[in-house]
Design an enzyme around this catalytic site. Structure first.
Site, PDB file in Angstrom:
ATOM      1  CB  SER A  57      62.091   0.511  26.321  1.00 23.42           C
ATOM      2  OG  SER A  57      61.448   0.557  25.062  1.00 23.42           O
ATOM      3  CE1 TYR A  71      62.235  -5.349  26.359  1.00 29.33           C
ATOM      4  CE2 TYR A  71      60.914  -3.813  25.066  1.00 29.33           C
ATOM      5  CZ  TYR A  71      62.131  -4.195  25.595  1.00 29.33           C
ATOM      6  OH  TYR A  71      63.248  -3.427  25.388  1.00 29.33           O
TER       7      TYR A  71
HETATM    8  P1  NDP Z   1      71.191  -7.042  23.055  1.00 27.66           P
HETATM    9  O1  NDP Z   1      70.393  -8.294  22.916  1.00 27.66           O
HETATM   10  O2  NDP Z   1      72.298  -6.804  22.080  1.00 27.66           O
HETATM   11  O3  NDP Z   1      71.807  -6.932  24.521  1.00 27.66           O
HETATM   12  C1  NDP Z   1      71.214  -7.492  25.658  1.00 27.66           C
HETATM   13  C2  NDP Z   1      72.337  -7.871  26.605  1.00 27.66           C
HETATM   14  O4  NDP Z   1      71.769  -8.367  27.812  1.00 27.66           O
HETATM   15  C3  NDP Z   1      73.229  -8.961  26.045  1.00 27.66           C
HETATM   16  O5  NDP Z   1      74.581  -8.537  26.175  1.00 27.66           O
HETATM   17  C4  NDP Z   1      72.974 -10.178  26.924  1.00 27.66           C
HETATM   18  O6  NDP Z   1      74.189 -10.895  27.107  1.00 27.66           O
HETATM   19  C5  NDP Z   1      72.515  -9.505  28.215  1.00 27.66           C
HETATM   20  N1  NDP Z   1      71.658 -10.353  29.037  1.00 27.66           N
HETATM   21  C6  NDP Z   1      70.473 -10.925  28.705  1.00 27.66           C
HETATM   22  N2  NDP Z   1      70.023 -11.675  29.715  1.00 27.66           N
HETATM   23  C7  NDP Z   1      70.941 -11.574  30.716  1.00 27.66           C
HETATM   24  C8  NDP Z   1      71.057 -12.141  32.011  1.00 27.66           C
HETATM   25  N3  NDP Z   1      70.140 -12.965  32.497  1.00 27.66           N
HETATM   26  N4  NDP Z   1      72.147 -11.810  32.756  1.00 27.66           N
HETATM   27  C9  NDP Z   1      73.096 -10.989  32.272  1.00 27.66           C
HETATM   28  N5  NDP Z   1      73.035 -10.429  31.048  1.00 27.66           N
HETATM   29  C10 NDP Z   1      71.979 -10.726  30.292  1.00 27.66           C
HETATM   30  O7  NDP Z   1      70.134  -5.859  23.008  1.00 27.66           O
HETATM   31  P2  NDP Z   1      70.236  -4.287  23.299  1.00 27.66           P
HETATM   32  O8  NDP Z   1      71.632  -3.837  23.357  1.00 27.66           O
HETATM   33  O9  NDP Z   1      69.302  -3.643  22.369  1.00 27.66           O
HETATM   34  O10 NDP Z   1      69.567  -4.222  24.733  1.00 27.66           O
HETATM   35  C11 NDP Z   1      70.138  -3.531  25.825  1.00 27.66           C
HETATM   36  C12 NDP Z   1      69.008  -2.890  26.635  1.00 27.66           C
HETATM   37  O11 NDP Z   1      68.399  -1.884  25.845  1.00 27.66           O
HETATM   38  C13 NDP Z   1      67.893  -3.864  27.019  1.00 27.66           C
HETATM   39  O12 NDP Z   1      67.499  -3.615  28.357  1.00 27.66           O
HETATM   40  C14 NDP Z   1      66.771  -3.496  26.069  1.00 27.66           C
HETATM   41  O13 NDP Z   1      65.502  -3.806  26.600  1.00 27.66           O
HETATM   42  C15 NDP Z   1      66.988  -2.000  25.935  1.00 27.66           C
HETATM   43  N6  NDP Z   1      66.371  -1.382  24.768  1.00 27.66           N
HETATM   44  C16 NDP Z   1      66.757  -1.735  23.505  1.00 27.66           C
HETATM   45  C17 NDP Z   1      66.152  -1.148  22.412  1.00 27.66           C
HETATM   46  C18 NDP Z   1      66.498  -1.528  21.010  1.00 27.66           C
HETATM   47  O14 NDP Z   1      65.805  -1.064  20.077  1.00 27.66           O
HETATM   48  N7  NDP Z   1      67.528  -2.334  20.763  1.00 27.66           N
HETATM   49  C19 NDP Z   1      65.130  -0.117  22.571  1.00 27.66           C
HETATM   50  C20 NDP Z   1      64.808   0.190  23.937  1.00 27.66           C
HETATM   51  C21 NDP Z   1      65.426  -0.418  24.985  1.00 27.66           C
HETATM   52  P3  NDP Z   1      74.214 -12.466  27.427  1.00 27.66           P
HETATM   53  O15 NDP Z   1      73.199 -13.114  26.544  1.00 27.66           O
HETATM   54  O16 NDP Z   1      75.617 -12.888  27.111  1.00 27.66           O
HETATM   55  O17 NDP Z   1      73.915 -12.595  28.883  1.00 27.66           O
END
Ligand code: NDP
Length: 249
Positions: free
Chosen positions: A145, A158
């Protein structure tokens, strides 16, 4: 949509594929001919997405997996191998963001972020280490990020997990690069996804105002960057990409 022909025939694993950037990445990799294993905890979500990808002519499987659990990831590796064989493209995308003033310290939330965003990423990388380093080029993509470089009160832990991911990625290149594994660290700015849904009520006003001050990128736009970097010639490593909405500063 851009066509990335080099992705045809690749075998990819995308963690956090149930929503947001992970789901979009799975879609774009599959639409360019990669076999894709979708990993996340919500099996219903990834099953639905895998069915859609397969109905559209792609190849995808859904594998319920929790990146914080050794046994869950070991079972996921077996399932992926049984379906597709060797993995040559891993996208470590799963993550959680739980902001709160550090003075209100909530150890369970800190632990969840560290376990998911940092240790989970290491766990999955280790689980697919032998795949990535087997014969032939491979890709390891970590979703960090822009927060890795920011002072962001309430998001302290975070952004610290993301700083760790960025620093780790830079160092992993030293190990994996000579073994033919391209390591790419992507640092997105604001992307419109479900990530913000886990923010507690008291933190929502600040976040809403922050998001309203810019036009967030879409998950598809971020996924396009993953597809672009992993489809360069194997000797070209875009090792660090910071992708921001134009109006985010
Ligand atoms: P989402 O919340 O849409 O996606 C996060 C995903 O992670 C979900 O599919 C969730 O699925 C999965 N997840 C969470 N915990 C677990 C776990 N313990 N095991 C397996 N899967 C897990 O958010 P984003 O798409 O935005 O996030 C994706 C990445 O991008 C993250 O690492 C986030 O930090 C990063 N990011 C996002 C930004 C933004 O502005 N959106 C900016 C910068 C970075 P499930 O709950 O079904 O397990």
């Amino acid at each position: 949509m851009t066509n990335y022909e080099n992705l045809a025939g690749r075998t990819a694993v995308v963690t956090g594929a149930a929503s947001g950037i992970g789901a979009a990445t799975a879609r774009v990799l599959a639409s360019n001919g990669a076999r894709v294993a979708l990993l996340a905890r919500r099996l219903d979500r990834i099953t639905e997405l895998a069915e859609k990808i397969n109905a559209d002519g792609g190849q995808a499987i859904a594998v319920a997996a929790d990146v914080t659990s050794d046994s869950s990831i070991a079972a996921a590796v077996s399932a992926v191998h049984a379906a597709f064989g060797r993995v040559d493209l891993l996208v470590n995308n799963a993550g959680v963001m739980l902001p709160r003033p550090v003075t209100e310290g909530n150890f369970a939330e800190w632990q969840r972020m560290v376990d998911t965003n940092f240790l989970g990423l290491l766990r999955v990388t280790q689980a697919f280490n032998d795949d990535l380093t087997a014969d032939g080029p491979a890709d390891l993509v970590n979703i960090s990020s822009v927060g890795a470089h920011m002072t962001f009160p309430e998001y302290d832990v975070y952004v610290a997990t993301k700083a760790a991911v960025t620093h780790l990625s830079n160092n992993l290149r030293a190990t994996y690069g000579p073994l033919g594994v391209r390591v790419t660290n992507i640092e997105p700015g604001m992307v419109a996804t479900e990530l913000v849904d886990h923010v507690r009520e008291e933190g929502k006003a600040f976040l809403d105002e922050y998001v309203a001050s810019m036009q967030p990128m879409s998950a598809d736009e971020l996924a396009d960057i993953v597809a672009y970097t992993t489809s360069r010639p194997p000797n070209v490593n875009l090792r660090q990409i910071m992708a921001l909405p134009t109006s985010q500063y």
